[in-house]
Design a protein around this motif. Structure first.
Motif, PDB file in Angstrom:
ATOM      1  N   ALA A   5      11.659 -20.865   2.519  1.00 42.86           N
ATOM      2  CA  ALA A   5      10.482 -21.641   2.935  1.00 42.86           C
ATOM      3  C   ALA A   5       9.338 -20.679   3.212  1.00 42.86           C
ATOM      4  N   GLU A   6       8.108 -21.138   2.944  1.00 40.17           N
ATOM      5  CA  GLU A   6       6.911 -20.330   3.193  1.00 40.17           C
ATOM      6  C   GLU A   6       5.794 -21.225   3.709  1.00 40.17           C
ATOM      7  N   ALA A   7       4.931 -20.639   4.542  1.00 44.10           N
ATOM      8  CA  ALA A   7       3.751 -21.349   5.034  1.00 44.10           C
ATOM      9  C   ALA A   7       2.720 -20.315   5.444  1.00 44.10           C
ATOM     10  N   SER A   8       1.433 -20.696   5.400  1.00 46.02           N
ATOM     11  CA  SER A   8       0.382 -19.788   5.847  1.00 46.02           C
ATOM     12  C   SER A   8      -0.821 -20.588   6.316  1.00 46.02           C
ATOM     13  N   GLY A   9      -1.664 -19.929   7.093  1.00 49.19           N
ATOM     14  CA  GLY A   9      -2.870 -20.558   7.587  1.00 49.19           C
ATOM     15  C   GLY A   9      -3.736 -19.535   8.291  1.00 49.19           C
ATOM     16  N   VAL A  10      -4.935 -19.966   8.694  1.00 46.93           N
ATOM     17  CA  VAL A  10      -5.896 -19.068   9.331  1.00 46.93           C
ATOM     18  C   VAL A  10      -6.156 -19.532  10.753  1.00 46.93           C
ATOM     19  N   VAL A  11      -6.224 -18.556  11.656  1.00 47.71           N
ATOM     20  CA  VAL A  11      -6.532 -18.793  13.070  1.00 47.71           C
ATOM     21  C   VAL A  11      -7.842 -18.071  13.369  1.00 47.71           C
ATOM     22  N   ALA A  12      -8.771 -18.746  14.024  1.00 47.37           N
ATOM     23  CA  ALA A  12     -10.093 -18.173  14.318  1.00 47.37           C
ATOM     24  C   ALA A  12     -10.040 -17.283  15.555  1.00 47.37           C
ATOM     25  N   ARG A  13      -9.266 -16.216  15.442  1.00 49.77           N
ATOM     26  CA  ARG A  13      -9.147 -15.195  16.499  1.00 49.77           C
ATOM     27  C   ARG A  13      -8.941 -13.854  15.825  1.00 49.77           C
ATOM     28  N   PRO A  14      -9.168 -12.756  16.533  1.00 52.24           N
ATOM     29  CA  PRO A  14      -8.943 -11.433  15.938  1.00 52.24           C
ATOM     30  C   PRO A  14      -7.463 -11.214  15.582  1.00 52.24           C
ATOM     31  N   PRO A  15      -7.206 -10.568  14.441  1.00 52.35           N
ATOM     32  CA  PRO A  15      -5.826 -10.366  13.987  1.00 52.35           C
ATOM     33  C   PRO A  15      -4.926  -9.665  14.997  1.00 52.35           C
ATOM     34  N   GLY A  16      -5.431  -8.646  15.685  1.00 55.31           N
ATOM     35  CA  GLY A  16      -4.599  -7.925  16.656  1.00 55.31           C
ATOM     36  C   GLY A  16      -4.121  -8.820  17.775  1.00 55.31           C
ATOM     37  N   GLU A  17      -5.005  -9.663  18.285  1.00 60.15           N
ATOM     38  CA  GLU A  17      -4.634 -10.617  19.339  1.00 60.15           C
ATOM     39  C   GLU A  17      -3.606 -11.612  18.830  1.00 60.15           C
ATOM     40  N   VAL A  18      -3.839 -12.124  17.636  1.00 65.57           N
ATOM     41  CA  VAL A  18      -2.917 -13.113  17.064  1.00 65.57           C
ATOM     42  C   VAL A  18      -1.547 -12.491  16.840  1.00 65.57           C
ATOM     43  N   PHE A  19      -1.512 -11.256  16.321  1.00 63.02           N
ATOM     44  CA  PHE A  19      -0.234 -10.589  16.088  1.00 63.02           C
ATOM     45  C   PHE A  19       0.562 -10.473  17.385  1.00 63.02           C
ATOM     46  N   GLU A  20      -0.088 -10.017  18.451  1.00 61.64           N
ATOM     47  CA  GLU A  20       0.612  -9.863  19.728  1.00 61.64           C
ATOM     48  C   GLU A  20       1.095 -11.203  20.257  1.00 61.64           C
ATOM     49  N   ASP A  21       0.316 -12.256  20.043  1.00 60.46           N
ATOM     50  CA  ASP A  21       0.708 -13.601  20.472  1.00 60.46           C
ATOM     51  C   ASP A  21       1.922 -14.089  19.673  1.00 60.46           C
ATOM     52  N   VAL A  22       1.902 -13.877  18.354  1.00 57.46           N
ATOM     53  CA  VAL A  22       3.044 -14.254  17.516  1.00 57.46           C
ATOM     54  C   VAL A  22       4.278 -13.477  17.961  1.00 57.46           C
ATOM     55  N   LEU A  23       4.141 -12.191  18.172  1.00 59.96           N
ATOM     56  CA  LEU A  23       5.256 -11.350  18.612  1.00 59.96           C
ATOM     57  C   LEU A  23       5.864 -11.894  19.903  1.00 59.96           C
ATOM     58  N   ARG A  24       5.031 -12.211  20.862  1.00 60.79           N
ATOM     59  CA  ARG A  24       5.522 -12.726  22.145  1.00 60.79           C
ATOM     60  C   ARG A  24       6.257 -14.064  21.954  1.00 60.79           C
ATOM     61  N   ARG A  25       5.694 -14.922  21.134  1.00 58.59           N
ATOM     62  CA  ARG A  25       6.279 -16.251  20.950  1.00 58.59           C
ATOM     63  C   ARG A  25       7.612 -16.223  20.197  1.00 58.59           C
ATOM     64  N   VAL A  26       7.707 -15.428  19.146  1.00 61.58           N
ATOM     65  CA  VAL A  26       8.923 -15.490  18.331  1.00 61.58           C
ATOM     66  C   VAL A  26      10.044 -14.608  18.851  1.00 61.58           C
ATOM     67  N   THR A  27       9.747 -13.695  19.759  1.00 58.60           N
ATOM     68  CA  THR A  27      10.820 -12.862  20.312  1.00 58.60           C
ATOM     69  C   THR A  27      11.206 -13.296  21.722  1.00 58.60           C
ATOM     70  N   GLY A  28      10.546 -14.291  22.263  1.00 54.92           N
ATOM     71  CA  GLY A  28      10.818 -14.700  23.634  1.00 54.92           C
ATOM     72  C   GLY A  28      11.647 -15.954  23.773  1.00 54.92           C
ATOM     73  N   GLY A  29      12.386 -16.326  22.736  1.00 51.08           N
ATOM     74  CA  GLY A  29      13.110 -17.592  22.765  1.00 51.08           C
ATOM     75  C   GLY A  29      14.486 -17.565  23.376  1.00 51.08           C
ATOM     76  N   GLY A  30      14.993 -16.412  23.755  1.00 60.65           N
ATOM     77  CA  GLY A  30      16.309 -16.357  24.370  1.00 60.65           C
ATOM     78  C   GLY A  30      17.463 -16.301  23.387  1.00 60.65           C
ATOM     79  N   HIS A  31      17.184 -16.351  22.087  1.00 56.36           N
ATOM     80  CA  HIS A  31      18.253 -16.236  21.094  1.00 56.36           C
ATOM     81  C   HIS A  31      18.438 -14.760  20.748  1.00 56.36           C
ATOM     82  N   PRO A  32      19.679 -14.322  20.574  1.00 57.68           N
ATOM     83  CA  PRO A  32      19.879 -12.923  20.203  1.00 57.68           C
ATOM     84  C   PRO A  32      19.398 -12.685  18.769  1.00 57.68           C
ATOM     85  N   MET A  33      18.351 -11.919  18.634  1.00 61.33           N
ATOM     86  CA  MET A  33      17.764 -11.635  17.329  1.00 61.33           C
ATOM     87  C   MET A  33      17.449 -10.148  17.231  1.00 61.33           C
ATOM     88  N   ARG A  34      17.629  -9.613  16.042  1.00 66.68           N
ATOM     89  CA  ARG A  34      17.134  -8.261  15.769  1.00 66.68           C
ATOM     90  C   ARG A  34      15.674  -8.401  15.385  1.00 66.68           C
TER      91      ARG A  34
END
Length: 111
Positions: A5-34
């Motif tokens: 599956a693939e998806a993409s889109g644009v967020v009206a914020r600076p890339p560095g801020e968005v990257f850190e936000d994505v990182l926090r959201r996808v690694t903070g779910g409590g599931h054991p992930m590498r």
């Protein structure tokens, strides 16, 4: 690795801020992930279970930050069984797309 599956889109914020936000959201779910993080390239991957690998790329876009998401089959054994097993989860691509759209909305309103 085969893309499921693939998806993409644009967020009206600076890339560095968005990257850190994505990182926090996808690694903070409590599931054991590498995790694999490359801030320079704006790349993040999370891998868990026997087949799941979610990849995110955040790059500059005239509208702010382009966020791309890809779900791939990362199984090293029984790779053939992943597409078969996923057929039992009818609507997998649609659910992935809906969840990604929700993520983009959340990223757009995050501070």
């Amino acid at each position: 690795m085969k893309t499921l599956a693939e998806a993409s889109g644009v967020v009206a914020r600076p890339p560095g801020e968005v990257f850190e936000d994505v990182l926090r959201r996808v690694t903070g779910g409590g599931h054991p992930m590498r995790t694999e993080v490359d801030r320079e390239r704006g790349f993040l991957a999370v891998q868990g279970g026997w087949w799941y690998r979610g990849e995110y790329r955040v790059t500059a876009d005239p509208g702010g930050a382009r966020v791309e998401h890809r779900v791939v089959n990362a199984a090293t054994r029984g790779r053939w069984g992943v597409p078969l097993a996923n057929r039992f989860f009818v609507g997998f691509r649609r659910r992935t797309s809906v969840a990604f759209a929700r993520l983009l909305e959340e990223l757009a309103t995050s501070e």
